[in-house]
Scaffold this motif. Structure first.
Motif, PDB file in Angstrom:
ATOM      1  N   SER A  76       0.758  -1.311   0.254  1.00 23.46           N
ATOM      2  CA  SER A  76       0.191   0.132  -0.042  1.00 23.46           C
ATOM      3  C   SER A  76       0.906   1.260  -0.123  1.00 23.46           C
ATOM      4  O   SER A  76       1.918   1.165   0.326  1.00 23.46           O
ATOM      5  CB  SER A  76      -0.838   0.146   1.091  1.00 23.46           C
ATOM      6  OG  SER A  76      -0.220   0.212   2.555  1.00 23.46           O
ATOM      7  N   SER A  77       0.259   2.340  -0.526  1.00 25.92           N
ATOM      8  CA  SER A  77       1.291   3.571  -0.594  1.00 25.92           C
ATOM      9  C   SER A  77       1.632   4.002   1.006  1.00 25.92           C
ATOM     10  O   SER A  77       2.615   4.604   1.112  1.00 25.92           O
ATOM     11  CB  SER A  77       0.075   4.704  -0.954  1.00 25.92           C
ATOM     12  OG  SER A  77      -0.452   4.231  -2.229  1.00 25.92           O
ATOM     13  N   ASN A  78       0.662   3.769   1.963  1.00 26.69           N
ATOM     14  CA  ASN A  78       1.302   4.181   3.261  1.00 26.69           C
ATOM     15  C   ASN A  78       2.193   3.442   3.834  1.00 26.69           C
ATOM     16  O   ASN A  78       3.077   4.009   4.416  1.00 26.69           O
ATOM     17  CB  ASN A  78      -0.107   4.128   4.349  1.00 26.69           C
ATOM     18  CG  ASN A  78      -0.765   5.506   4.117  1.00 26.69           C
ATOM     19  OD1 ASN A  78      -0.626   6.514   3.321  1.00 26.69           O
ATOM     20  ND2 ASN A  78      -1.994   5.223   4.482  1.00 26.69           N
ATOM     21  N   LEU A  79       2.345   2.156   3.728  1.00 27.55           N
ATOM     22  CA  LEU A  79       3.261   1.179   3.903  1.00 27.55           C
ATOM     23  C   LEU A  79       4.581   1.618   3.192  1.00 27.55           C
ATOM     24  O   LEU A  79       5.849   1.736   3.854  1.00 27.55           O
ATOM     25  CB  LEU A  79       3.034  -0.011   3.775  1.00 27.55           C
ATOM     26  CG  LEU A  79       2.210  -0.889   5.001  1.00 27.55           C
ATOM     27  CD1 LEU A  79       1.936  -2.316   4.660  1.00 27.55           C
ATOM     28  CD2 LEU A  79       2.849  -0.851   6.488  1.00 27.55           C
ATOM     29  N   LYS A  80       4.475   1.815   2.023  1.00 28.22           N
ATOM     30  CA  LYS A  80       5.606   2.351   1.033  1.00 28.22           C
ATOM     31  C   LYS A  80       6.182   3.646   1.853  1.00 28.22           C
ATOM     32  O   LYS A  80       7.382   3.696   1.699  1.00 28.22           O
ATOM     33  CB  LYS A  80       5.483   2.258  -0.381  1.00 28.22           C
ATOM     34  CG  LYS A  80       6.592   2.729  -1.160  1.00 28.22           C
ATOM     35  CD  LYS A  80       7.482   1.447  -1.034  1.00 28.22           C
ATOM     36  CE  LYS A  80       8.757   1.630  -2.134  1.00 28.22           C
ATOM     37  NZ  LYS A  80       9.632   2.552  -1.765  1.00 28.22           N
ATOM     38  N   LEU A  81       5.550   4.533   1.973  1.00 30.91           N
ATOM     39  CA  LEU A  81       5.824   6.040   2.623  1.00 30.91           C
ATOM     40  C   LEU A  81       6.399   5.682   4.020  1.00 30.91           C
ATOM     41  O   LEU A  81       7.584   6.231   4.109  1.00 30.91           O
ATOM     42  CB  LEU A  81       4.484   6.733   2.617  1.00 30.91           C
ATOM     43  CG  LEU A  81       3.948   7.325   1.403  1.00 30.91           C
ATOM     44  CD1 LEU A  81       2.768   8.009   1.729  1.00 30.91           C
ATOM     45  CD2 LEU A  81       4.947   8.510   1.013  1.00 30.91           C
ATOM     46  N   MET A  82       5.842   4.647   4.779  1.00 31.67           N
ATOM     47  CA  MET A  82       6.425   4.622   6.000  1.00 31.67           C
ATOM     48  C   MET A  82       7.791   4.060   5.817  1.00 31.67           C
ATOM     49  O   MET A  82       8.907   4.521   6.504  1.00 31.67           O
ATOM     50  CB  MET A  82       5.697   3.618   6.956  1.00 31.67           C
ATOM     51  CG  MET A  82       6.172   3.586   8.456  1.00 31.67           C
ATOM     52  SD  MET A  82       5.338   2.472   9.349  1.00 31.67           S
ATOM     53  CE  MET A  82       5.989   0.995   8.780  1.00 31.67           C
ATOM     54  N   PHE A  83       8.109   3.079   5.231  1.00 34.11           N
ATOM     55  CA  PHE A  83       9.354   2.454   5.147  1.00 34.11           C
ATOM     56  C   PHE A  83      10.667   3.294   4.159  1.00 34.11           C
ATOM     57  O   PHE A  83      11.680   3.285   4.770  1.00 34.11           O
ATOM     58  CB  PHE A  83       9.441   1.064   4.352  1.00 34.11           C
ATOM     59  CG  PHE A  83       9.098  -0.009   5.360  1.00 34.11           C
ATOM     60  CD1 PHE A  83      10.005  -0.843   5.921  1.00 34.11           C
ATOM     61  CD2 PHE A  83       7.597  -0.381   5.539  1.00 34.11           C
ATOM     62  CE1 PHE A  83       9.624  -1.804   6.936  1.00 34.11           C
ATOM     63  CE2 PHE A  83       7.392  -1.471   6.636  1.00 34.11           C
ATOM     64  CZ  PHE A  83       8.375  -2.107   7.131  1.00 34.11           C
ATOM     65  N   ASP A  84       9.938   4.042   3.205  1.00 31.23           N
ATOM     66  CA  ASP A  84      10.929   5.242   2.845  1.00 31.23           C
ATOM     67  C   ASP A  84      11.345   6.077   3.724  1.00 31.23           C
ATOM     68  O   ASP A  84      12.685   6.343   3.813  1.00 31.23           O
ATOM     69  CB  ASP A  84      10.282   5.806   1.639  1.00 31.23           C
ATOM     70  CG  ASP A  84      10.044   5.218   0.275  1.00 31.23           C
ATOM     71  OD1 ASP A  84      10.591   4.149   0.300  1.00 31.23           O
ATOM     72  OD2 ASP A  84       9.407   5.530  -0.556  1.00 31.23           O
ATOM     73  N   ARG A  85      10.633   6.339   4.674  1.00 31.61           N
ATOM     74  CA  ARG A  85      10.919   7.355   5.879  1.00 31.61           C
ATOM     75  C   ARG A  85      11.839   6.568   6.992  1.00 31.61           C
ATOM     76  O   ARG A  85      12.179   7.376   7.661  1.00 31.61           O
ATOM     77  CB  ARG A  85       9.839   8.033   6.249  1.00 31.61           C
ATOM     78  CG  ARG A  85       8.920   8.824   5.442  1.00 31.61           C
ATOM     79  CD  ARG A  85       9.600  10.143   5.496  1.00 31.61           C
ATOM     80  NE  ARG A  85       9.545  10.622   6.797  1.00 31.61           N
ATOM     81  CZ  ARG A  85       8.774  11.564   7.527  1.00 31.61           C
ATOM     82  NH1 ARG A  85       7.553  11.562   6.691  1.00 31.61           N
ATOM     83  NH2 ARG A  85       9.079  11.746   8.508  1.00 31.61           N
ATOM     84  N   LEU A  86      11.852   5.147   6.665  1.00 29.38           N
ATOM     85  CA  LEU A  86      12.728   4.641   7.658  1.00 29.38           C
ATOM     86  C   LEU A  86      14.154   4.253   7.091  1.00 29.38           C
ATOM     87  O   LEU A  86      14.884   3.634   7.726  1.00 29.38           O
ATOM     88  CB  LEU A  86      12.118   3.106   7.968  1.00 29.38           C
ATOM     89  CG  LEU A  86      10.818   3.297   9.043  1.00 29.38           C
ATOM     90  CD1 LEU A  86      10.308   2.026   9.238  1.00 29.38           C
ATOM     91  CD2 LEU A  86      11.437   4.033  10.346  1.00 29.38           C
TER      92      LEU A  86
END
Length: 366
Positions: free
Chosen positions: A129-139
Motif C-alpha cells: 500500500s502507499s502508506n506502508l511504502k511511505l513509512m518504510f521510505d521514511r525509515l
C-alpha cells in the motif's frame, strides 16, 4: 497488556517484551472509502491473540480525513548519508506547514521501543500500500542515518558531504534498530471478479497488450519483497516463515469481500492465526532486544533557528543563481545540467514551458 512507554527506560531484564502491530491499508471509514479495512480487523485480531504478558502496541495507518499524512521521503540520503538524520528531521511533530503522521503518531519511538514488528497490509497493484511504502521510505534513516544533526547544522548539504568523508562518520553510521524481528502478512482480493478465464481483465479493449504469463510474481508475497529486504539490509530479521501471503475473495466483487465477510471464507482466519502463532513462538524465543546507542525513544529535537537562517540564505543564493562555491549545485550550474534557478520555487516545469515570457534553456536552439 497495554503499552507503557516508560518501560523503555528500564533495564532490559526489568521490562516486558513489546510488539508493534501495524495495519497498513490506506482505507478508513472516516474518509471517502466509508468502511474500515481488513488489515485493521486482522490487526485487532492479532493483538487479542498474542501473549497477555507482552506489551502490545498497534497502529492503523489508514487515511483519516483532516488528519496529517505520512510525508514522502525527500531522498536526503542521495545527497549524503550524513544528511539523512536518525530519527528523520525533514519533518517534525505538530508542523503546520508540512504535517507528518510519522511524527504525530510518534512512530519512530514506537518502532524503537518494540522488540518485534508485525506488518499487515493488502497488495495494491503488485506492490505494498502507499502508506506502508511511505513509512518504510521514511525509515531509510534507520540504516546508517546520522544521529547527530548538530554536526551538519541541522540540514546543511555541504557539511553533510564533508562529514560523510570523515573518519568520524564510521562511528556514527550504524543500523539503529538492528536485532529486531519483523513479520509480514499481505493479502489479495483475488481479482475482485474482474478477471476472465484466460487470466486477463474482462474490460480490456486491447487484450493482446496484457500477457498473464508475464505478471510479475509467481508468489504474490514477493509484492512485499522491497519492505522485507529493506528490513534485512538494516539488520532486522525477517524469517522466511513469517513472510506470508493469503488470497481470498475469489470470484467476488470488492463490495462482497469486506472484513465482515472474512469469517465466511474457508481457511482465511486459520491461515492468519497460524501466522500469528508462528510469530509469537519466534519472537518469544528471541526475547527482548537491547536498545541501540542512539534512540528514537526519548529523542530531544535540538533547536535550529539559527541554522535555519543560514540555510535560508543558502536557498536565496541558489534562487539567484549564485550557489556556494565548490558545492554540488555550483558544479551542476557550471555544467548546465539542471537549470533550476528562479525566485518562485513553487512554479512547475510545466508552467515554465507554457509561459512565453520564460527564457528558453541556454542550450536550446532558437
Amino acid at each position: 497488556m497495554r503499552p507503557d512507554d516508560r518501560n523503555g527506560d528500564k533495564p532490559i531484564d526489568e521490562r516486558p517484551l513489546r510488539v508493534l502491530v501495524i495495519a497498513g491499508s490506506d482505507r478508513r471509514q472516516y474518509n471517502c472509502p466509508g468502511v474500515d479495512s481488513k488489515a485493521r480487523a486482522f490487526m485487532l485480531r492479532m493483538a487479542d491473540r498474542l501473549p497477555a504478558e507482552w506489551e502490545i502496541d498497534y497502529e492503523d495507518l489508514g487515511n483519516v480525513y483532516g488528519r496529517s499524512i505520512i510525508r514522502s521521503c525527500n531522498a536526503c540520503v542521495s545527497t549524503s548519508m550524513a544528511l539523512c538524520c536518525w530519527p528523520c528531521n525533514c519533518y517534525g511533530p505538530d508542523d503546520r506547514r508540512e504535517p507528518d503522521l510519522m511524527w504525530d503518531l510518534d512512530l519512530y519511538a514506537r518502532l524503537d521501543l518494540a522488540d518485534a514488528w508485525a506488518i499487515i497490509g493488502p497488495v495494491n497493484w503488485y506492490a505494498p500500500s502507499s502508506n506502508l511504502k511511505l513509512m518504510f521510505d521514511r525509515l531509510v534513516c534507520m540504516s546508517g542515518g546520522n544521529p547527530r544533526e548538530e554536526l551538519i547544522d541541522h540540514k546543511d548539504p555541504e557539511l553533510a558531504m564533508r562529514l560523510e568523508r570523515s573518519p568520524e562518520w564510521r562511528e556514527l553510521s550504524r543500523n539503529h534498530l538492528e536485532g529486531r524481528t519483523a513479520a509480514f502478512w499481505c493479502y489479495g482480493d483475488g481479482g475482485g471478479a474482474e478477471v476472465g478465464e484466460d487470466g486477463r481483465p474482462l474490460v480490456l479493449r486491447h487484450p493482446a497488450w496484457f500477457d498473464p504469463a508475464r505478471e510479475p510474481f509467481a508468489d504474490d508475497r514477493d509484492a512485499y519483497g522491497p519492505l522485507v529486504w529493506q528490513c534485512r539490509y538494516s539488520g532486522i530479521e525477517v524469517p522466511d516463515e513469517l513472510w506470508r501471503h493469503q488470497e481470498f475473495g475469489q470470484d467476488r466483487t470488492y463490495s462482497e469481500n469486506q472484513a465482515e465477510h472474512l469469517a465466511d471464507q474457508p481457511g482465511v482466519y486459520a491461515a492468519f492465526d497460524g501466522w500469528v502463532d508462528a510469530f509469537a513462538r519466534f519472537v518469544g524465543a528471541n526475547g527482548r532486544v537491547p536498545a541501540g546507542r542512539h534512540r528514537a525513544h526519548g529523542h530531544q529535537r535540538p533547536a535550529h533557528r539559527w541554522q535555519d537562517l543560514k540555510l535560508a540564505w543558502r536557498d536565496r543564493r541558489m534562487r539567484l543563481g549564485v550557489p556556494r562555491a565548490g558545492s554540488s549545485p555550483a558544479a551542476q550550474q557550471e555544467q548546465g545540467l539542471n537549470h533550476d534557478t528562479g525566485w518562485n520555487t513553487h512554479r512547475s516545469e510545466g508552467e515554465k514551458l507554457r509561459d512565453p515570457r520564460t527564457d528558453r534553456r541556454p542550450d536550446e536552439k532558437r
